[in-house]
Design an enzyme around this catalytic site. Structure first.
Site, mmCIF file in Angstrom:
data_model
loop_
_atom_site.group_PDB
_atom_site.id
_atom_site.type_symbol
_atom_site.label_atom_id
_atom_site.label_comp_id
_atom_site.label_asym_id
_atom_site.label_seq_id
_atom_site.Cartn_x
_atom_site.Cartn_y
_atom_site.Cartn_z
ATOM 1 N N HIS A 1 0.710 -1.488 0.089
ATOM 2 C CA HIS A 1 -0.188 -0.424 -0.145
ATOM 3 C C HIS A 1 0.864 1.003 -0.033
ATOM 4 O O HIS A 1 2.274 1.312 0.237
ATOM 5 C CB HIS A 1 -0.948 0.099 1.540
ATOM 6 C CG HIS A 1 -2.163 -0.636 0.942
ATOM 7 N ND1 HIS A 1 -2.103 -2.370 2.009
ATOM 8 C CD2 HIS A 1 -3.497 -0.322 0.102
ATOM 9 C CE1 HIS A 1 -3.443 -2.747 1.201
ATOM 10 N NE2 HIS A 1 -4.287 -1.536 1.078
ATOM 11 N N LYS B 1 -0.380 5.013 4.378
ATOM 12 C CA LYS B 1 -2.001 4.072 5.119
ATOM 13 C C LYS B 1 -1.435 3.846 6.533
ATOM 14 O O LYS B 1 -0.166 3.843 7.419
ATOM 15 C CB LYS B 1 -2.138 2.784 4.542
ATOM 16 C CG LYS B 1 -2.811 2.036 5.322
ATOM 17 C CD LYS B 1 -2.974 0.397 4.420
ATOM 18 C CE LYS B 1 -4.166 -0.418 4.826
ATOM 19 N NZ LYS B 1 -5.538 0.517 5.423
HETATM 20 N N1 LIG Z 1 -12.818 -0.691 2.170
HETATM 21 C C1 LIG Z 1 -12.300 -0.107 0.808
HETATM 22 O O1 LIG Z 1 -12.377 -0.601 0.114
HETATM 23 C C2 LIG Z 1 -11.126 0.923 1.312
HETATM 24 C C3 LIG Z 1 -10.143 1.513 0.095
HETATM 25 C C4 LIG Z 1 -9.657 2.763 0.594
HETATM 26 C C5 LIG Z 1 -9.130 2.690 2.127
HETATM 27 N N2 LIG Z 1 -9.590 2.302 2.938
HETATM 28 C C6 LIG Z 1 -10.093 2.436 4.725
HETATM 29 O O2 LIG Z 1 -10.800 3.429 4.511
HETATM 30 C C7 LIG Z 1 -10.138 4.467 5.480
HETATM 31 C C8 LIG Z 1 -9.562 5.657 5.620
HETATM 32 O O3 LIG Z 1 -8.746 5.728 4.416
HETATM 33 P P1 LIG Z 1 -8.098 7.499 3.377
HETATM 34 O O4 LIG Z 1 -6.695 6.706 2.591
HETATM 35 O O5 LIG Z 1 -9.429 7.581 3.004
HETATM 36 O O6 LIG Z 1 -8.017 7.874 4.980
HETATM 37 P P2 LIG Z 1 -7.440 9.442 4.822
HETATM 38 O O7 LIG Z 1 -6.130 9.787 6.287
HETATM 39 O O8 LIG Z 1 -7.170 10.286 3.886
HETATM 40 O O9 LIG Z 1 -9.454 10.210 5.202
HETATM 41 C C9 LIG Z 1 -9.718 10.152 6.416
HETATM 42 C C10 LIG Z 1 -10.324 10.813 6.818
HETATM 43 O O10 LIG Z 1 -12.038 11.285 7.674
HETATM 44 C C11 LIG Z 1 -10.899 12.094 8.798
HETATM 45 N N3 LIG Z 1 -11.883 11.792 10.497
HETATM 46 C C12 LIG Z 1 -10.951 11.859 10.838
HETATM 47 N N4 LIG Z 1 -11.878 11.111 12.365
HETATM 48 C C13 LIG Z 1 -12.872 11.694 11.707
HETATM 49 C C14 LIG Z 1 -14.233 11.791 12.373
HETATM 50 N N5 LIG Z 1 -14.261 11.009 14.007
HETATM 51 N N6 LIG Z 1 -15.367 12.377 12.168
HETATM 52 C C15 LIG Z 1 -14.893 12.092 10.263
HETATM 53 N N7 LIG Z 1 -13.782 12.608 9.625
HETATM 54 C C16 LIG Z 1 -12.945 11.913 10.842
HETATM 55 C C17 LIG Z 1 -9.765 12.809 8.740
HETATM 56 O O11 LIG Z 1 -9.915 14.253 9.094
HETATM 57 C C18 LIG Z 1 -9.763 12.535 7.173
HETATM 58 O O12 LIG Z 1 -9.730 13.267 5.996
HETATM 59 C C19 LIG Z 1 -8.560 3.521 6.323
HETATM 60 O O13 LIG Z 1 -9.116 2.783 7.383
HETATM 61 C C20 LIG Z 1 -8.150 2.706 5.079
HETATM 62 O O14 LIG Z 1 -7.793 1.761 5.104
HETATM 63 C C21 LIG Z 1 -10.776 1.351 2.823
HETATM 64 O O1 LIG Z 2 -5.709 2.735 1.047
HETATM 65 C C1 LIG Z 2 -6.338 2.553 2.033
HETATM 66 O O2 LIG Z 2 -5.965 2.327 3.915
HETATM 67 C C2 LIG Z 2 -6.786 1.371 1.813
HETATM 68 N N1 LIG Z 2 -7.477 0.483 2.726
HETATM 69 C C3 LIG Z 2 -7.766 -0.666 2.304
HETATM 70 C C4 LIG Z 2 -7.578 -2.756 3.957
HETATM 71 O O3 LIG Z 2 -7.104 -1.769 4.320
HETATM 72 O O4 LIG Z 2 -7.626 -3.204 3.396
HETATM 73 C C5 LIG Z 2 -8.539 -1.469 1.081
HETATM 74 C C6 LIG Z 2 -7.383 -1.105 0.202
HETATM 75 C C7 LIG Z 2 -6.778 0.570 0.092
#
Ligand SMILES: NC(=O)c1ccc[n+]([C@@H]2O[C@H](COP(=O)([O-])OP(=O)(O)OC[C@H]3O[C@@H](n4cnc5c(N)ncnc54)[C@H](O)[C@@H]3O)[C@@H](O)[C@H]2O)c1
Ligand SMILES: O=C(O)C1=N[C@H](C(=O)O)CCC1
Length: 246
Positions: free
Chosen positions: A131, A135
């Site tokens: 990643h 992250k």
């Molecule tokens: N399920 C999927 O397909 C997938 C894909 C990508 C990322 N993710 C996950 O999503 C999460 C976020 O990833 P990201 O790369 O966007 O992170 P990021 O840090 O870019 O974004 C997170 C945002 O949430 C905000 N935040 C924090 N606490 C908050 C609250 N209490 N209320 C509202 N906003 C709040 C932060 O200020 C930030 O802007 C991670 O856990 C990541 O692993 C999942």
């Molecule tokens: O960018 C991230 O953070 C991502 N989080 C998810 C995970 O933890 O598996 C999905 C992929 C991207």
């Protein structure tokens, strides 16, 4: 029209979700909020999408369930203890459904599904997740879920632990273990989200690899979740598999 709120709206994923919701004809953005905003701004939404942080997502879910708002959750960090807590929340309050997907990429869901199918046929199985370096959590939610699926498939097939003669090891050299499956986490500038599942048996190996090249790749899955969450048969759904007929 489905009214949608977004938690984490200024983040990498949340900002992409805001764009996707605004671009679709059947979804309307009620509010996108980030950490400095009041959650009350999303009152009136049918569905809230959460891409925040593992430290805050449980509190957000509690609030959404209390307010009867369906939740589509992409934030990582959901182990069995957390899922049990979500089930208890839902049992205590009628109204909202929760969909939690470790990965909204359709190809990623297929990769996990194929890995679970392959698992009984190989004595060795290890996961390498790669990643971007911003992250917060390791291993990724996707790797964690993949390891759970592989571990369960191995147990059902009656497989022994994977062979490994290591007796001398620098800490971390063999990764961590989830359900008996080794998981190795790489953080590499220029990457987004990638995973290899490496299987081996005598004279043959199989590598299943998935790559998300950008964050738009997650949006068809997020929109599918937004459209379907209210009518899902279970109050808590884990993963997109059932929505894709897998
Ligand atoms: N399920 C999927 O397909 C997938 C894909 C990508 C990322 N993710 C996950 O999503 C999460 C976020 O990833 P990201 O790369 O966007 O992170 P990021 O840090 O870019 O974004 C997170 C945002 O949430 C905000 N935040 C924090 N606490 C908050 C609250 N209490 N209320 C509202 N906003 C709040 C932060 O200020 C930030 O802007 C991670 O856990 C990541 O692993 C999942
Ligand atoms: O960018 C991230 O953070 C991502 N989080 C998810 C995970 O933890 O598996 C999905 C992929 C991207």
């Amino acid at each position: 029209m489905i009214k949608v709120g977004v938690f984490g709206a200024l983040g990498r994923m949340g900002s992409e979700v805001v764009r996707a919701v605004e671009a679709e004809a059947d979804t309307e953005l009620v509010a996108g909020i980030d950490s400095a905003d009041e959650r009350e701004k999303v009152l009136g939404a049918d569905v809230v999408v959460d891409f925040t942080h593992p430290d805050v997502v449980m509190d957000n879910l509690r609030w959404l369930v209390d307010h009867g708002i369906h939740a589509v959750v992409g934030t990582s960090g959901f182990d069995e203890a957390r899922l049990a807590e979500v089930r208890a929340l839902l049992d205590a309050r009628p109204g909202a459904n929760v969909l939690i997907a470790p990965n909204f990429g359709i190809a990623a869901v297929l990769m996990m599904n194929f890995a679970a199918k392959a698992a009984p046929h190989f004595e060795s199985a290890e996961i390498i997740e790669l990643h971007h370096p911003n992250k917060a959590d390791a291993p990724s939610g996707t790797a964690y879920r993949t390891a759970e699926l592989i571990g369960a498939a191995r147990a059902e097939a009656g497989l022994d632990a994977a062979p490994d003669a290591t007796t001398s090891e620098l800490p971390g050299a063999r990764g961590t273990q989830v359900e008996g499956v080794r998981v190795h986490a790489l953080r590499i500038t220029g990457m987004i989200a990638h995973q290899e599942v490496v299987f081996g048996t005598h004279g043959e190996t199989l590598t299943i690899r998935h790559d998300s090249m950008n964050r738009e790749s997650f949006m068809p899955g997020v929109l599918l979740g937004i459209r379907r969450v209210a009518a899902l048969p279970d109050r808590l759904t884990l993963g997109l598999e059932s929505l894709l007929g897998l």
